[in-house]
Design a protein around this motif. Structure first.
Motif, mmCIF file in Angstrom:
data_model
loop_
_atom_site.group_PDB
_atom_site.id
_atom_site.type_symbol
_atom_site.label_atom_id
_atom_site.label_comp_id
_atom_site.label_asym_id
_atom_site.label_seq_id
_atom_site.Cartn_x
_atom_site.Cartn_y
_atom_site.Cartn_z
ATOM 1 N N LYS A 134 -33.003 -29.697 16.395
ATOM 2 C CA LYS A 134 -33.701 -29.590 15.117
ATOM 3 C C LYS A 134 -33.251 -28.472 14.561
ATOM 4 O O LYS A 134 -32.893 -27.300 15.031
ATOM 5 C CB LYS A 134 -35.133 -29.651 15.394
ATOM 6 N N THR B 228 -34.073 -24.992 12.199
ATOM 7 C CA THR B 228 -35.231 -23.855 12.198
ATOM 8 C C THR B 228 -35.631 -24.031 10.619
ATOM 9 O O THR B 228 -34.929 -24.621 9.822
ATOM 10 C CB THR B 228 -34.701 -22.508 12.414
ATOM 11 N N ALA B 229 -36.781 -23.300 10.417
ATOM 12 C CA ALA B 229 -37.258 -23.046 9.169
ATOM 13 C C ALA B 229 -36.132 -22.352 8.376
ATOM 14 O O ALA B 229 -36.041 -22.658 7.047
ATOM 15 C CB ALA B 229 -38.514 -22.482 9.042
ATOM 16 N N GLN B 230 -35.304 -21.728 8.885
ATOM 17 C CA GLN B 230 -34.430 -20.886 8.256
ATOM 18 C C GLN B 230 -33.237 -21.782 7.669
ATOM 19 O O GLN B 230 -32.881 -21.725 6.366
ATOM 20 C CB GLN B 230 -33.998 -19.706 8.880
ATOM 21 N N PHE C 60 -33.630 -34.456 11.073
ATOM 22 C CA PHE C 60 -33.478 -34.731 12.561
ATOM 23 C C PHE C 60 -34.406 -33.943 13.411
ATOM 24 O O PHE C 60 -34.359 -32.645 13.382
ATOM 25 C CB PHE C 60 -31.953 -34.293 12.803
ATOM 26 N N ASP C 61 -35.066 -34.481 14.396
ATOM 27 C CA ASP C 61 -35.836 -33.910 15.669
ATOM 28 C C ASP C 61 -36.484 -34.770 16.354
ATOM 29 O O ASP C 61 -37.517 -35.252 16.385
ATOM 30 C CB ASP C 61 -37.195 -33.276 14.810
ATOM 31 N N TRP D 49 -24.260 -18.137 13.738
ATOM 32 C CA TRP D 49 -25.464 -18.131 13.739
ATOM 33 C C TRP D 49 -26.293 -19.285 12.922
ATOM 34 O O TRP D 49 -27.657 -19.265 12.844
ATOM 35 C CB TRP D 49 -25.765 -16.706 12.886
ATOM 36 N N GLU E 218 -28.467 -20.057 21.473
ATOM 37 C CA GLU E 218 -29.874 -20.490 21.706
ATOM 38 C C GLU E 218 -30.228 -21.770 21.602
ATOM 39 O O GLU E 218 -31.123 -22.363 22.512
ATOM 40 C CB GLU E 218 -30.879 -19.277 20.847
ATOM 41 N N ARG E 219 -29.701 -22.291 20.554
ATOM 42 C CA ARG E 219 -30.222 -23.935 20.164
ATOM 43 C C ARG E 219 -29.484 -24.473 21.197
ATOM 44 O O ARG E 219 -30.173 -25.643 21.604
ATOM 45 C CB ARG E 219 -29.599 -24.057 18.901
#
Lengths: 383, 383
Positions: free
Chosen positions: B185, B187-189, B294-295, B324, B329-330
């Motif tokens: 999904k 991120t907010a960024q 998408f999530d 980035w 991490e994702r």
């Protein structure tokens, strides 16, 4: 504002403006035929004139660092959390001065000011100004106020760049330099973001080549986009996650359209549109260019230590862990260069979630570091 | 293109288009009255139809993954480095299919296509499409080609999201899932960057509410800005530093004006303006929304492992150290969820300097991992 001004606020303050009539020779080679600086002061200058601290503001900042202009003000100055009686920047001890820099739009001479030769706003005919020029004008202000030496010069972000320039251009005129969330030069990525912001403004049909004042309009769309982009880079990814996550506005289901779905979209649109009401688009262009150009090591073949070699101030450098606009790595470069040329330097890397914006916030460890350092400065200058 | 097609290229390829006349029920609740898919194939489908691999493209990608359309083509397809005879994605072994997804603008039905009800381009009347819808249309294409099960589905970035959706919606129809530089999904960024891009397009006066086709214009300024912002997020800070540093264009002195000073500015302006010639602004809007929406874990209370619980494929997940936009991490979140539900999963985190764009590049470690994995898939399906 609160019904009653808090006891630890500097309270009501009144900006002052001084006009310097001598032509100002600028780094770009052009001359400004006189200029105004609008500034505020907080606290009292002592008889020895030894307790003055200059505050340098950032891109969208101004001279209003603390207190309120009227009892109706909704918000105090931008460093209210840190500046006031008994605070980290203690007005019971020091006399603070903060001046809007030229090229900006908050009272000092800038592209929205009247060009005396034409009687109309300068627009893009305004000469390019640089960090070095700002420092020069701040030195003029110091002369005007009879301050031979600052106890300290303090600034965050672009303000921190001015602090570094002070130590190089007027080494004997400041005892301490406090450089917060800054960098000795922008990276290609920083410049790239600035360039997109400028393109957003300059390609807006309401920009009219910077002469939008005459058309009774402004490049709202472009300036709003620039601010939205800026805001993304001021907040950390984590801070955005904490603040907004993937929350939909009002917890609603997806619209499957192009209206706002997510809280973060709503936040950005608001930040963009409110900025347009309080900032001049041309100033945004000039200031981002000053950021791009700043690179004091360039005259020394890229050797930052050599750029700092002639400085005399003691340094406090502060960075914030989640700042990706001017990351701790950038601050460590500054610290390393200062070590290399044997300057007196303290460095604090503050754990903080708020990204670049952290330098505006009352983060306890940050407040403690600043407070302790300036406490020692106060002892040193005998206040 | 080179005077002679290289031996390890698939050579000249011809896109094909298939029309599906049955109405397509979409996730948003609306129906598309039939749709076209434009696709290319590389290699040969074996008699058992067991060697087919589906490739899923990213935001600005298309069905042209490898080879040349004509002998005059300046550039080959976007995965030319990785796809061809003897390459990591080996056309001597596998039959590859890549289809432009609906909502895009490269041949498949999208907002620039004619709405059969009105006889004019859909514009913003085009229904919202999602990753799930794309996977559904790719399943229609598999049926059309008589492919009951893919040996693998492979995609990078937004393409990787389609791969994950495939494993959830048609668990029995793929043996392997290769998810590259993706996230489960945004991120907010990520959403924030997409929103700024959309605002740039939608506030462009030439946007005309998405009906710019009828005005014989397009929102060039907005789409160009969107692409510039995108490019900053595709490259790492380090990659930009290596590529451009603070070099001025042609090594010139500062202009002290608003023309291009730095190489990175020149690069971005070129990227922006060239993109406008080859991409439809409305498609950019639709595709960024599909990204935002998408999530797959959302239907499982945010539990990604539960979303993967019904999958049957074996997974290869690949991330790049300097990415980035969709950081390692994702990818590790995806891997962790797959471990939790006991899926067969391999994970490779590739050291690479090129940021998100790494997934398009022939980075040796990346090529080796992909090559080894697909080599085992080839043995498994007996080719």
């Amino acid at each position: 504002m609160p019904a009653k001004i808090p006891a630890d606020s500097v309270g009501l303050v009144t900006p002052q403006t001084v006009f310097f009539s001598a032509p100002l020779k600028l780094e770009c080679g052009r001359e400004l035929p006189g200029y105004s600086l609008t500034y505020e002061t907080y606290g009292t200058l002592n008889a020895q004139r030894s307790n003055a601290i200059l505050l340098c503001h950032a891109l969208s900042g101004d001279h209003h660092a603390a207190g309120y202009h009227t009892m109706d003000d909704r918000k105090p100055g931008w460093w209210e959390h840190l500046l006031g009686p008994g605070k980290a920047m203690n007005t019971n001890k020091f006399f603070f001065i903060c001046a809007n820099f030229i090229g900006s739009c908050k009272g000092s001479t800038g592209p929205a000011s009247i060009n005396p030769e034409t009687g109309t706003p300068w627009g893009l005919d305004f000469p390019m100004v640089t960090v070095r020029d700002w420092v020069r004008t701040q030195a003029d202000l110091a002369d005007h106020l009879g301050i031979a030496q600052w106890a300290a010069v303090v600034g965050g972000s672009l303000g921190g760049m001015q602090v570094m320039q002070w130590t190089m251009d007027y080494p004997e005129r400041l005892r301490h330099a406090v450089v917060i969330a800054a960098a000795s030069k922008l990276t290609a990525q920083n410049i790239a973001f600035n360039e997109v912001c400028r393109q957003a403004i300059m390609t807006d049909p309401d920009f009219h080549g910077g002469r939008y004042y005459a058309h009774n309009t402004k490049p709202r769309r472009g300036l709003s986009l620039a601010r939205m982009i800026g805001h993304i880079t001021y907040l950390s990814d984590n801070a955005m996650r904490t603040k907004f996550g993937r929350d939909t506005r009002g917890g609603k289901a997806f619209s499957f359209g192009f209206d706002v779905d997510f809280e973060v979209e709503s936040y950005l649109r608001y930040q963009g549109s409110s900025f347009v009401e309080r900032f001049d688009a041309n100033s945004y262009l000039y200031i981002t260019k000053a950021l791009d150009y700043f690179d004091p090591a360039n005259a020394f073949g890229g050797n930052l230590a050599e750029a700092f070699a002639s400085t005399q101030a003691a340094f406090l450098v502060i960075s914030f862990s989640s700042d990706w606009r001017f990351s701790p790595e950038r601050s460590r470069e500054i610290v390393q260069a200062l070590y290399t040329c044997n300057r007196d330097v303290s460095y604090a890397e503050i754990e903080a979630e708020h990204g670049h914006d952290s330098f505006l916030m009352p983060i306890p460890q940050y407040v403690a570091v600043l407070s302790a350092y300036l406490g020692r400065v106060a002892e040193e200058v005998g206040v």
